[in-house]
Enzyme design. Structure first.
Site, PDB file in Angstrom:
ATOM      1  N   ASP A 105     -58.213  37.563 -40.462  1.00 29.86           N
ATOM      2  CA  ASP A 105     -57.794  37.507 -39.062  1.00 29.86           C
ATOM      3  C   ASP A 105     -56.693  36.463 -38.854  1.00 29.86           C
ATOM      4  O   ASP A 105     -55.685  36.717 -38.187  1.00 29.86           O
ATOM      5  CB  ASP A 105     -58.997  37.204 -38.168  1.00 29.86           C
ATOM      6  CG  ASP A 105     -59.890  36.106 -38.731  1.00 29.86           C
ATOM      7  OD1 ASP A 105     -59.470  35.410 -39.689  1.00 29.86           O
ATOM      8  OD2 ASP A 105     -61.011  35.941 -38.230  1.00 29.86           O
ATOM      9  N   ASP A 107     -70.249  49.622 -42.947  1.00 32.41           N
ATOM     10  CA  ASP A 107     -70.211  49.471 -44.402  1.00 32.41           C
ATOM     11  C   ASP A 107     -71.587  49.182 -44.979  1.00 32.41           C
ATOM     12  O   ASP A 107     -71.699  48.643 -46.092  1.00 32.41           O
ATOM     13  CB  ASP A 107     -69.245  48.334 -44.779  1.00 32.41           C
ATOM     14  CG  ASP A 107     -67.816  48.826 -44.935  1.00 32.41           C
ATOM     15  OD1 ASP A 107     -67.580  50.011 -44.675  1.00 32.41           O
ATOM     16  OD2 ASP A 107     -66.939  48.024 -45.313  1.00 32.41           O
TER      17      ASP A 107
END
Length: 531
Positions: free
Chosen positions: A277, A124
């Site tokens: 996460d 990214d």
């Protein structure tokens, strides 16, 4: 006449409001300290029991253990076997100029059938030069016959979670049964998949296998040594106990292998929080999936060595879980008992979230940086502060932590003082997450300096989310190059005043602790921590 009236009013407020409130705060801190101590003691006993059980198994049941693990051993010794699953390796990165070669090279060097392994680099990066370097590195490994794909998004929606979600939607990724995830500074050993995948193959009810972090720059400075002490306890005790007793622990976001079906059943990656996460782990657990922690498998990675990077990381690690707790509390309570037992719900809400993510931060700051200094000013004749809470319980908790990193036992006093100072930063982040305030969704990418390969180090850059200035860190040449943290300096000044007051009027010798804690606050406040 007026001054006498003000003095009388202050005495009335002090006796009627201040002192009772302070005494109540002491009792609350006593209760939280005992809760934390009992939790640490319980985990220590579990770890000791696990060690004894495993030792006995190794000695008396070696043959039986070999028979039970025959299928796993076959896969371990012969990964080309027909039952080897298709594995996707995802490496998300964002302007990782310092470490991209390390992570890509380590991932491409893992032992697994070439036709059943796909490396996916999710870049990214917003810097065109870095994108070109990362793509070139992927092309170099592709030229060696490695199945590696370079993916770059024009829209950074969802950040890391969004990148991994889009990566799983690729046609070649849909063929994979398992997905291994490594952050850009993580370097798995060649046998990583050989030691983790068999656990998932042997038990279809396991969704995640999490490996331990192994720190390549732990000896770089005092800051990294202190982090090593805290994280060693997290992996060797908290993750171990969660895996053995509950089949649940927080996914660390990297150095783990997920079953794709479990990930999809849990709803996939969502960017609603800065701890995507942990959010994914909770959702998968609520659907009945179990996790396994493999502490004997370590993955090399880098600790933040600058105070600025560490503070940003700690803000995210403190704010995110508090915000997640706020959002999933009712969902956990209402989850069907057929999938999640009451014992597991209790572990999730009380032990995992309430004690570790809330009480631990709030207690450390409120008790050691507020209540104890306030008791010194109030005087022992007016407020009762049990010495076992101020001394013995913290000492026991500290020794339980230190047992995981015996090589750093001589640094205990520095660890205690630094953690107490950082507790103010963590408490603020925790409250921001609970109240969902302005910075609740702030995510600053942790600065990585490439310390695993010092020969190729370049000047490190700190990269943040859009809207923040990108800065370059360099060696400090003067006092004015340091980051100055006003809150820590004010804390140090208050603690110093309380220490001097105790020297003049006190009787319990709290000034020894207060002087040391004040010095630590000033050192952190003026930025003289880390590289």
């Amino acid at each position: 006449m007026m001054s006498g009236g003000l003095a009388w009013a202050w005495r009335a407020v002090r006796c009627g409001v201040v002192l009772p409130t302070l005494q109540l705060a002491v009792y609350v801190c006593v209760a939280m300290s005992i809760m934390l101590f009992l939790e640490r003691l319980y985990m220590a006993l579990v770890v000791a029991a696990l060690w004894l059980i495993r030792r006995r198994r190794r000695r008396s049941n070696r043959r039986e253990q070999d028979d039970d693990g025959a299928e796993n051993d076959q896969l371990l010794q012969d990964p080309e076997a027909a039952n080897s699953p298709m594995v996707l390796v995802q490496i998300p990165m964002f302007n990782e100029k310092q470490v991209y070669r390390l992570s890509i090279g380590a991932a491409c060097g893992m032992t697994w059938p070439s036709d059943k392994l796909v490396i996916q680099v999710l870049d990214d990066s917003t810097d065109p030069a870095i994108r070109e370097m990362v793509e070139g590195e992927c092309g170099r490994w592709a030229g060696k016959g490695v199945s590696i794909r370079y993916e770059n998004r024009r829209n950074r929606s969802g950040y890391k979670a969004g990148a991994m979600r889009e990566g799983l939607r690729k046609a070649y990724a849909r063929e994979c049964e398992l997905v291994a995830i490594f952050d850009a500074d993580f370097q798995p050993d060649a046998d990583f998949l050989l030691r983790t995948v068999p656990v998932l193959v042997a038990d279809p009810g396991v969704a995640l296998v999490q490996a331990r972090w192994r720190f390549v720059n732990a000896d770089e400075c005092l800051l990294t040594r202190i982090q090593e002490m805290s994280l060693d306890y997290h992996f060797r005790v908290e993750q171990e106990v969660g895996s053995a007793c509950h089949g649940f622990f927080g996914f660390n976001g990297t150095a783990g292998v997920w079953r794709v079906r479990a990930l999809e059943e849990a709803g996939g990656w969502k960017e609603r929080k800065t701890v995507e996460d942990m959010d994914l782990a909770v959702r998968a657990s609520l659907r009945g999936w179990r996790f396994v922690y493999v502490g004997h498998v370590g993955v090399r990675n880098e600790l933040p060595s600058t105070l600025r990077a560490y503070r940003y990381q700690q803000h995210r690690w403190s704010c995110g879980p508090a915000n997640l707790f706020r959002k999933i509390f009712l969902e956990v309570l209402s989850s069907p008992t057929a999938r999640v037992s009451p014992w597991k719900k209790l572990h999730l809400l009380y032990d995992f979230f309430f004690l570790r993510k809330l009480v631990a931060h709030l207690l450390t700051f409120s008790f050691y940086c507020v209540v104890i200094p306030a008791c010194v000013l109030a005087g022992s004749d007016h407020v009762r502060l049990p010495k076992y809470v101020a001394l013995y319980v913290p000492a026991a908790i500290t020794l339980l932590n230190a047992a995981c990193t015996p090589r750093s036992c001589h640094l205990l006093i520095f660890w205690i003082l630094f953690e107490n100072v950082m507790s103010m930063h963590r408490t603020k982040a925790t409250l921001i997450g609970l109240l969902e305030a302005t910075r609740a969704n702030e995510w600053v990418v942790t600065d990585k300096r490439g310390n695993a390969n010092p020969k190729h180090q370049q000047p490190a850059n700190t990269t943040t989310r859009p809207g923040r200035k990108t800065t370059t860190s360099s060696s400090r040449t003067s006092f004015f190059n340091n980051d100055v943290h006003v809150a820590e300096i004010l804390l140090g000044a208050c603690l110093l005043y309380c220490a001097l007051y105790d020297i003049a009027y006190g009787r319990d010798s709290f000034y020894i602790y207060l002087l040391l804690q004040s010095a630590a606050a000033f050192i952190v406040g003026f930025g003289y921590v880390g590289t």
